[in-house]
Design a protein around this motif. Structure first.
Motif, PDB file in Angstrom:
ATOM      1  N   SER A 287       0.838  -1.063  -0.053  1.00  0.00           N
ATOM      2  CA  SER A 287       0.089   0.072   0.101  1.00  0.00           C
ATOM      3  C   SER A 287       1.011   1.055   0.065  1.00  0.00           C
TER       4      SER A 287
ATOM      5  N   GLU B 192      -5.423  -0.157   1.166  1.00  0.00           N
ATOM      6  CA  GLU B 192      -5.613  -0.943  -0.061  1.00  0.00           C
ATOM      7  C   GLU B 192      -5.242  -0.116  -1.308  1.00  0.00           C
ATOM      8  N   THR B 193      -4.459   1.076  -1.295  1.00  0.00           N
ATOM      9  CA  THR B 193      -4.269   1.938  -2.136  1.00  0.00           C
ATOM     10  C   THR B 193      -2.870   1.537  -2.543  1.00  0.00           C
ATOM     11  N   THR B 194      -2.667   1.092  -3.680  1.00  0.00           N
ATOM     12  CA  THR B 194      -1.220   0.674  -4.260  1.00  0.00           C
ATOM     13  C   THR B 194      -1.014   1.902  -5.011  1.00  0.00           C
TER      14      THR B 194
END
Lengths: 226, 368
Positions: free
Chosen positions: B315, B322-324
């Motif tokens: 991440s 959840e942010t890649t």
């Protein structure tokens, strides 16, 4: 009716143009294959692994292209010393006050959409110079991190030159993460770059779009003194 | 404590092992540390003639999984001789002595064998609040490490705790857990990361030190090259699936049943240097990937912070868990395209004026 007389300047020499297009192809291939390596396609296949090698091929293409990209970059650095005044290395260092004035001028044209005044620069404008300098840093970073990761699976001398980056950045995971994030810089850069070339051609009418094919730019005569 | 330092061979004899057992042990160890068949004689000779090396084994911020792994290394003599005998001088977990006697044994060894003893460390060292988070016999781990390292011949940092901080060192690292190599300078330090390291890797490292009397070849992060020069991925039996692009998409899909590559469900094999794929665990029975779970990269620095474990990309710091980088990249890319579209529209409106003006002028000229 006012008449603007135009002079044709030979700005981009053949090596610069070849470099540009090789680089464009490499960056495109590297971004596509790199993105695929990061998020491979989902295949529902019941075949045995021994029948396929597509992901291996994608990686192979990525690695080969990386070598081409690197040496193309090295060639451009050489040309920064051997080429004409528009290709010289010092174009990319914007330390002069006039260059910063021009950056503000270009920003006015690009963002505020002020009416384009003919710029001093015939080659890169100062903002482009600064941007390309930053992309060179990004090239270097991407080469270092990429070859740094590659070093562990290669005996070749070139990747070994960058093996030290892995311990410095704290392991392969971090290197891969940064390498991946930098890919997005290239993608976004490409979008903006292509758009702005169209835009400048559109509003300046100096033929900047075709200049990377033929090498000629068309500059208003009274500006063409320098 | 024994007065005379026995050799490993003499100790094995005194415990009833035969010459054959000894040679078998030597070949086993020789194979582990990667000596050629011709070099085996050197291992045998060294273990026959060199007096055993005095060893002190420290436990700081750790869970003792390294010791657990070590005493389960596949060859029984390894644990028997190397741990039971070799590190008898001081090891909190297994020594019979306690309290004052234990401290005396430690200090006697450190004094008597100054510059000769091996210092084995398990666990990280807390540095926050002057190191009060880990105290033994009223002294902080920081003090103990510095004192013991002074007279040590070489230091082995067992496990990820001692070599890169492991879980204790994960963000926000409240105790300031610090690996040994960041505390001690000027001494040869061998990092043997893993949570825990493979028992045979630990035994192999020790035997190398005993047999050759010098530290094994190390990589850029101070790890023995014999065990840490290749990625788990490079020696993984599922590797052909990776090259063929056959990936498990989720743990309950058909691909998982077929044993495809776990890359897309977060396997850290491609970025983890360890010997799991070759040596495996529990006497070579299995290792995580063989059991259907991706590698979590326990032998790599910051593995705990590089989560989530079941996601290929970490991440992005500062955004949601959840942010890649990909999600952010796509968002920035979309914003750029939208900006460009708006820009293009306003440019066209502006240019229309100019074209019109030009047209008018041309018309005028034509009319004149």
């Amino acid at each position: 009716m006012e008449t603007v007389s135009i002079r044709r300047y030979y700005v981009w020499q053949l090596p610069v143009r070849v470099y540009h297009w090789v680089n464009a192809v490499c960056v495109t291939v590297l971004c596509v294959t790199g993105y695929l390596i990061g998020s491979p396609l989902a295949l529902q296949s019941s075949s045995e692994a021994s029948f396929g090698y597509w992901f291996g091929t994608v990686r192979f293409v990525h690695f080969v292209t990386a070598f081409v990209f690197f040496f193309n970059f090295v060639g451009r650095i050489y040309w920064g010393f051997a080429g004409n005044s528009y290709a010289r290395w010092n174009n990319f260092l914007v330390f002069r006050k006039s260059q910063w004035r021009e950056i503000i001028e270009v920003l006015k044209v690009d963002i505020l959409q002020a009416k384009a005044q003919p710029l001093e620069s015939i080659g890169h404008n100062a903002l482009a110079s600064l941007t390309y300098f930053l992309t060179f840093i990004a090239f270097l970073f991407q080469c270092m991190t990429g070859f740094g990761m590659y070093a562990a699976m290669s005996d070749s001398w070139l990747p070994q030159l960058f093996a030290w980056i892995v311990p410095v950045m704290g392991g392969d995971f971090a290197v891969r993460q940064w390498h991946h994030m930098a890919m997005w810089f290239f993608i976004i850069f490409s979008f903006i770059h292509v758009y702005l070339v169209f835009y400048h051609d559109y509003v300046e009418g100096r033929g900047v779009l075709s200049s990377m094919v033929g090498g000629w730019k068309f500059i208003e005569k009274e500006k063409g003194k320098n | 404590m024994e007065e005379k330092m026995l050799t490993v061979y003499e100790q094995m004899q005194s415990r009833g092992y035969s010459r054959r057992d000894f040679l078998r042990f030597c070949s086993w160890m020789g194979a582990l540390i990667g000596v050629e068949a011709t070099g085996l004689a050197r291992v045998v000779h060294a273990l026959e003639t060199k007096p055993r090396v005095p060893v002190v084994w420290f436990h700081f911020q750790e869970c003792t999984c390294c010791s657990e792994s070590f005493i389960r290394s596949s060859h029984p003599i390894v644990a028997d001789i190397l741990l039971d005998k070799i590190s008898l001088d001081y090891t909190e977990t297994l020594q019979a002595a306690a309290g004052k006697q234990a401290e005396e044994a430690l200090h006697a060894t450190m004094k008597k064998y100054k510059g000769e003893y091996l210092m084995l460390c398990e666990g990280s060292v807390p540095t926050e609040a002057d190191g009060v988070y880990c105290c033994i016999a009223g002294r902080t781990a920081l003090d103990i490490v510095k004192e013991a390292a002074e007279g040590a011949k070489a230091i082995v940092a067992w496990g990820s705790c001692a070599s890169n901080g492991c879980i204790q060192g994960a963000k926000p690292n409240p105790t300031g857990a610090t690996p040994i190599h960041k505390i001690v300078t000027g001494k040869p330090i061998i990092n043997v990361p893993g949570c825990p390291p493979i028992g045979e890797v630990m035994a192999g490292t020790i035997v190398h030190l005993l047999a050759f009397d010098r530290i094994p070849q190390l990589d850029g992060l101070g790890r023995p090259k014999a065990f840490y020069s290749r990625r788990v991925h490079d020696t993984c039996y599922r590797r052909p699936n990776y090259d063929a692009g056959l990936f498990v998409e989720s743990f309950d899909d058909e691909n998982a049943k077929r044993g495809y590559c776990l890359y897309k469900v977060g396997c850290r094999g491609p970025v983890t240097y360890n010997a799991c794929g070759v040596m495996r665990w529990n006497n070579g029975v299995s290792y995580p990937i063989q059991s259907g779970h991706g590698c979590i990269g326990c032998s790599e620095a910051n593995f705990w912070d590089n989560g989530p474990f079941y996601q290929h990309l970490a991440s992005f710091p500062g955004f949601g868990i959840e942010t890649t980088a990909d999600k952010i990249g796509v968002a920035v890319g979309a914003a750029t395209l939208a900006g460009m579209a708006a820009h293009a529209i306003s440019t066209n409106i502006r240019k229309r004026h100019e074209i019109k003006k030009d047209q008018n002028e041309q018309d005028k000229k034509g009319g004149a």
